[in-house]
Scaffold this motif. Sequence first.
Motif, short mmCIF file in Angstrom:
data_model
loop_
_atom_site.label_atom_id
_atom_site.label_comp_id
_atom_site.label_asym_id
_atom_site.label_seq_id
_atom_site.Cartn_x
_atom_site.Cartn_y
_atom_site.Cartn_z
N TYR A 27 5.24 70.46 61.28
CA TYR A 27 4.08 71.16 61.84
C TYR A 27 3.46 70.43 63.03
CZ TYR A 27 3.86 73.89 57.41
OH TYR A 27 4.12 74.70 56.34
N VAL A 62 -0.43 64.38 58.09
CA VAL A 62 -1.83 64.35 57.65
C VAL A 62 -2.06 63.20 56.67
CG1 VAL A 62 -2.32 66.77 58.17
CG2 VAL A 62 -1.38 66.16 55.93
N PHE A 64 -2.81 62.74 53.47
CA PHE A 64 -2.17 62.55 52.15
C PHE A 64 -0.71 62.10 52.32
CE2 PHE A 64 -0.88 67.04 52.73
CZ PHE A 64 0.44 67.01 52.29
N ASN A 115 0.05 67.45 48.07
CA ASN A 115 -1.11 67.67 48.96
C ASN A 115 -2.40 67.41 48.19
OD1 ASN A 115 1.17 69.08 49.99
ND2 ASN A 115 -0.13 70.30 51.33
FE1 SF4 Z 1 -2.38 71.90 56.86
FE2 SF4 Z 1 -2.82 71.18 54.31
FE3 SF4 Z 1 -2.36 73.71 54.93
FE4 SF4 Z 1 -0.36 71.95 55.07
S1 SF4 Z 1 -1.45 72.58 53.23
S2 SF4 Z 1 -0.85 73.52 56.59
S3 SF4 Z 1 -1.46 70.14 55.78
S4 SF4 Z 1 -4.14 72.49 55.57
#
Ligand code: SF4
Length: 317
Positions: A27, A62, A64, A115
């Motif tokens: 992503y 991200v 986590f 997550n």
């Molecule tokens: Fe973004 Fe979390 Fe959704 Fe994955 S689960 S797209 S990291 S907000």
Amino acid sequence: MSTHIDILDEIDALRRSRNAVILAHFYQDPDIQDLADHIGDSLQLAQAARDTDADVILFCGVHFMAETAKILNPSRIVVLPDMAAGCSLADAAPGDEVRAWKAANPGHVLVSYVNCSAEVKAASDIICTSSNAEAVIASIPKDQGILFCPDRNLGAWLVKRTGREMKLWQGTCIVHETFSEKRLVQLKVRHPLAKVICHPECEPSLLAHADHIGSTSSLLKYATTTDDADTFIVGTEPGIIHQMEKAAPGRTFLPLPGMDESCACNECPYMRLNTLEKIRDCLRDLQPRLEMEAPLRLAALKPLERMMEISERASRS
Ligand code: SF4
Ligand code: 13P
């Protein structure tokens, strides 16, 4: 002001001098994916982080994900370009509330989607990612109650796939819940031969239209290798389309827009906080850095190791 090329050169020089490995999730922006040493889904990146012998892990993803890297490989310096890169699913499950839920349901196994925070991992019996969740649920004895946290959509999909009853925490991903069934149907009408592919974080009403459901790596594999179609409606964060177009340049990949087509709300606002400038600064300063106290790390490591064992056993069989 540095140009794009200057920054890429600076990142390369710093990566070598720091003996750093750059891991990037699907992503991330395309230019970040292109400079990474490894790109992948959550599980593949966790395995790469565990197995690396680089001194520094720069995690383009991200919080986590970087935290998981630190739990699995604590002797490395783990840096994240922007500490504010969180996740709505992790935010939906505060550690004290999850511990209270577990205490109120004695005799249940707590399975947590990766997550989530280290605190929630530490309270969990097993972790899963979207690519090994079915194998993780299948490993639990049939007579054992299951609590699943924090994603209610992935949980509901697992209940359907495995036939197991589970109590579900009510968290959602702000990106996947923005997709609307109406927009999906409009795209299907305009592209009747297209196959619909969705991440299991999507709402059940969206998943009901999907020809293939899976983790980001599973969606990538299906969309670039199946002989059944050459056009795909992509029900996940559109960053992944970069890899799809690289692997299958002759195919068409249509991003599923959010409810309001004028916004970029199908892009993960947390993932997209990472930039080339922040990556350069992060390699230069080795900050912001993930740090964790040993007791929390060791408690969170146990359920992650269980996941890795189950996952690696399932991929061998
Ligand atoms: Fe973004 Fe979390 Fe959704 Fe994955 S689960 S797209 S990291 S907000
Ligand atoms: P994957 O493990 O499928 O890459 O999913 C991670 C994620 O955050 C999806 O929103």
